[in-house]
Enzyme design. Structure first.
Site, PDB file in Angstrom:
ATOM      1  N   GLU A 287     -40.859  63.115 -31.537  1.00 23.86           N
ATOM      2  CA  GLU A 287     -40.108  64.372 -31.448  1.00 23.86           C
ATOM      3  C   GLU A 287     -41.011  65.540 -31.084  1.00 23.86           C
ATOM      4  O   GLU A 287     -40.551  66.542 -30.547  1.00 23.86           O
ATOM      5  CB  GLU A 287     -39.393  64.667 -32.782  1.00 23.86           C
ATOM      6  CG  GLU A 287     -37.938  64.293 -32.750  1.00 23.86           C
ATOM      7  CD  GLU A 287     -37.152  64.769 -33.964  1.00 23.86           C
ATOM      8  OE1 GLU A 287     -37.717  65.366 -34.893  1.00 23.86           O
ATOM      9  OE2 GLU A 287     -35.942  64.535 -33.988  1.00 23.86           O
ATOM     10  N   HIS A 308     -45.782  36.613 -33.483  1.00 22.67           N
ATOM     11  CA  HIS A 308     -45.090  35.370 -33.115  1.00 22.67           C
ATOM     12  C   HIS A 308     -43.777  35.660 -32.393  1.00 22.67           C
ATOM     13  O   HIS A 308     -42.902  34.821 -32.314  1.00 22.67           O
ATOM     14  CB  HIS A 308     -44.882  34.512 -34.363  1.00 22.67           C
ATOM     15  CG  HIS A 308     -46.194  34.147 -34.985  1.00 22.67           C
ATOM     16  ND1 HIS A 308     -46.849  32.975 -34.716  1.00 22.67           N
ATOM     17  CD2 HIS A 308     -47.015  34.856 -35.807  1.00 22.67           C
ATOM     18  CE1 HIS A 308     -48.001  32.956 -35.371  1.00 22.67           C
ATOM     19  NE2 HIS A 308     -48.126  34.090 -36.034  1.00 22.67           N
ATOM     20  N   LYS A 421     -27.193  66.850 -31.066  1.00 23.60           N
ATOM     21  CA  LYS A 421     -26.390  67.360 -32.190  1.00 23.60           C
ATOM     22  C   LYS A 421     -25.157  68.107 -31.681  1.00 23.60           C
ATOM     23  O   LYS A 421     -24.042  67.917 -32.166  1.00 23.60           O
ATOM     24  CB  LYS A 421     -27.247  68.286 -33.080  1.00 23.60           C
ATOM     25  CG  LYS A 421     -28.330  67.546 -33.866  1.00 23.60           C
ATOM     26  CD  LYS A 421     -29.048  68.483 -34.839  1.00 23.60           C
ATOM     27  CE  LYS A 421     -30.200  67.769 -35.522  1.00 23.60           C
ATOM     28  NZ  LYS A 421     -30.863  68.529 -36.567  1.00 23.60           N
TER      29      LYS A 421
HETATM   30  O1  PA5 Z   1     -37.989  66.907 -37.303  1.00 24.53           O
HETATM   31  C1  PA5 Z   1     -36.898  67.408 -37.147  1.00 24.53           C
HETATM   32  O2  PA5 Z   1     -36.727  68.647 -37.054  1.00 24.53           O
HETATM   33  C2  PA5 Z   1     -35.642  66.568 -37.108  1.00 24.53           C
HETATM   34  O3  PA5 Z   1     -35.940  65.210 -37.119  1.00 24.53           O
HETATM   35  C3  PA5 Z   1     -34.752  66.888 -38.286  1.00 24.53           C
HETATM   36  O4  PA5 Z   1     -35.454  66.604 -39.474  1.00 24.53           O
HETATM   37  C4  PA5 Z   1     -33.455  66.064 -38.243  1.00 24.53           C
HETATM   38  O5  PA5 Z   1     -32.811  66.261 -37.018  1.00 24.53           O
HETATM   39  C5  PA5 Z   1     -32.521  66.481 -39.376  1.00 24.53           C
HETATM   40  O6  PA5 Z   1     -32.261  67.852 -39.316  1.00 24.53           O
HETATM   41  P1  PA5 Z   1     -31.727  68.648 -40.555  1.00 24.53           P
HETATM   42  O7  PA5 Z   1     -32.741  68.544 -41.651  1.00 24.53           O
HETATM   43  O8  PA5 Z   1     -31.545  70.039 -40.063  1.00 24.53           O
HETATM   44  O9  PA5 Z   1     -30.433  67.999 -40.964  1.00 24.53           O
END
Ligand code: PA5
Length: 432
Positions: A287, A308, A421
């Site tokens: 990310e 394996h 989202k």
């Molecule tokens: O690292 C990040 O920002 C994302 O992976 C969020 O943690 C994930 O999308 C969940 O978002 P939120 O905590 O706003 O529900």
């Protein structure tokens, strides 16, 4: 070979390729950019010195008291969250207790913990609802934005059940971890009087391991969060004072591979107990770096299990894409290989030896075979304590941010995830 003064983490990278001359200036620029808070996304870098601040805070004391209360009151705790809002507790609980936390929960006087909202499977929701039937349970709901659909949908399902069971008392059984002021979860938590903890503004989901987001469920599982935080504090100090700490070297190792055209990094862990550490790394790096058409694709395998199966393609399949980071964690217990009356020809070689030696032999075999196949491999050795994990996690945050600045991307946003989202909310599937 990189040796650290403390035993926590020893990385053995291809140091010959990582000389100051090659990457020194770029790496120094990236390190300075992070620590002078002058890089892109610098408003999201409060995690840099957070572990020390949090260790000494009043909120941390409240968190530990809350965890005790939750442990005393419940047979089961439902933890709702996705991405950075669930991976840390899932990973640490697995790395501490192995695969069998829930099976051993009663014996260890821990509540069982089920992670939900990280998937949308109706079958899994039903199974968990069935499993917790007749138990005393509460919910920890983690969402920084408060608006992510997957956890929000699953939370409302469990909330409805909780409300049916406990009536007005249900409100005292929800613990919300979210933004201090913004978002729908914050407003609902305030309106209903739920106990809550804040994820600081300047710390994004995947960097929130040492906030309540990671630490509350970990403490509820009976794990010593002081030790985990101490490891993070140690790393915090090492990383800021020395660009060539483990974090810096690992950033350069990744940059070196990226620069040479290898676009896939495989995390190869030496035990199933740390398979979620790979998931955690994949999320942190994926990310953070995967944007603007740049970044490595991170993937993972458990060795020897996957040797394996996909071991074959890793070693001899399509070339030029893979480099491997072996993660060898020390084991906590030992099993001796016994002498037996079986005519399997193994007595002479193996009797009296330890299983950790068998694992080391498998990792060594894979390292050599995969190197022969043309992959570049390095090993990170990790101790088996919570301090070791805390140290490694905080180091990985620094490493990730420094590497992202080296390739020229903002490590702290996730525009693609945000688009998913939005699309999910507006999908025509909801109109059917
Ligand atoms: O690292 C990040 O920002 C994302 O992976 C969020 O943690 C994930 O999308 C969940 O978002 P939120 O905590 O706003 O529900």
């Amino acid at each position: 070979m990189i040796k650290r003064t403390r035993k926590h983490v020893i990385g053995e990278a291809l140091m010959a390729n990582l000389t100051e001359e090659l990457w020194g200036d770029l790496h120094k620029m990236a390190h300075d950019r992070l620590y002078s808070k002058s890089g892109e996304g610098s408003e999201m870098t409060d995690w840099i010195d957070w572990p020390l601040k949090y260790q000494e805070s009043e909120e941390y004391k409240r968190l530990k008291e809350t965890a005790k209360r939750i442990r005393n009151q419940n047979d089961v705790v439902i933890v709702v969250g996705i991405g950075g809002s669930y991976l840390t507790p899932k990973m640490i609980i697995q790395s501490e207790y192995g695969e069998f936390y829930n099976e051993l929960a009663e014996e260890n006087q821990n509540p069982k913990i089920y992670f939900v909202g990280c998937d949308l499977s109706p079958d899994r929701i039903n199974e968990i609802l069935e499993l917790i039937c007749g138990c005393e349970w509460s919910i920890i709901y983690i969402s920084k934005s408060g608006g992510t659909m997957e956890p929000a949908l699953v939370f409302r399902t469990f909330w409805q059940k909780l409300y049916e069971l406990y009536g007005a008392e249900a409100d005292s059984r929800v613990y919300a971890i979210t933004d201090a002021q913004k978002g729908i979860l914050r407003s609902i938590a305030n309106e209903r009087g739920w106990k809550s903890f804040a994820i600081p503004d300047g710390i994004g989901g995947r960097y929130s391991a040492f906030t309540a987001c990671g630490l509350l469920p970990i403490a509820v599982a009976g794990i010593d969060t002081d030790k985990l935080l101490q490891g993070a504090v140690d790393a915090m100090k090492d990383c800021s004072s020395n660009p060539n700490s483990f974090a810096g070297i690992y950033a350069r190792w990744r940059y070196f591979n990226y620069f040479q055209g290898r676009k896939v990094e495989l995390y190869a862990v030496n035990a199933p107990e740390i398979s979620f550490f790979s998931e955690w790394l994949k999320q942190l790096f994926g990310e953070s770096e995967g944007k603007d058409g740049k970044g490595l694709f991170t993937t993972s395998a458990i060795f020897p299990t996957d040797l394996h199966s996909i071991g074959q393609v890793i070693q001899e399949g399509t070339r030029n894409v893979i480099f491997e980071t072996f993660i060898n964690r020390e084991f906590k217990t030992s099993v001796k290989i016994p002498k037996t009356n079986l005519k399997d020809n193994l007595n002479e070689k193996c009797q009296g030896k330890e299983f950790y030696q068998a694992v080391a032999a498998a990792m060594d075999g894979a390292f050599k075979a995969h190197t022969k196949g043309g992959n570049l491999c390095c090993t990170i050795k990790v101790g088996n304590t919570l301090e070791d994990m805390g140290y490694l996690m905080q180091s990985m945050f620094v490493s990730c941010a420094v590497y992202c600045y080296m390739i020229g991307v903002n490590p702290f946003n996730q525009p693609g995830v945000e688009l998913h989202k939005t699309n999910m909310k507006s999908s025509p599937e909801w109109d059917n």
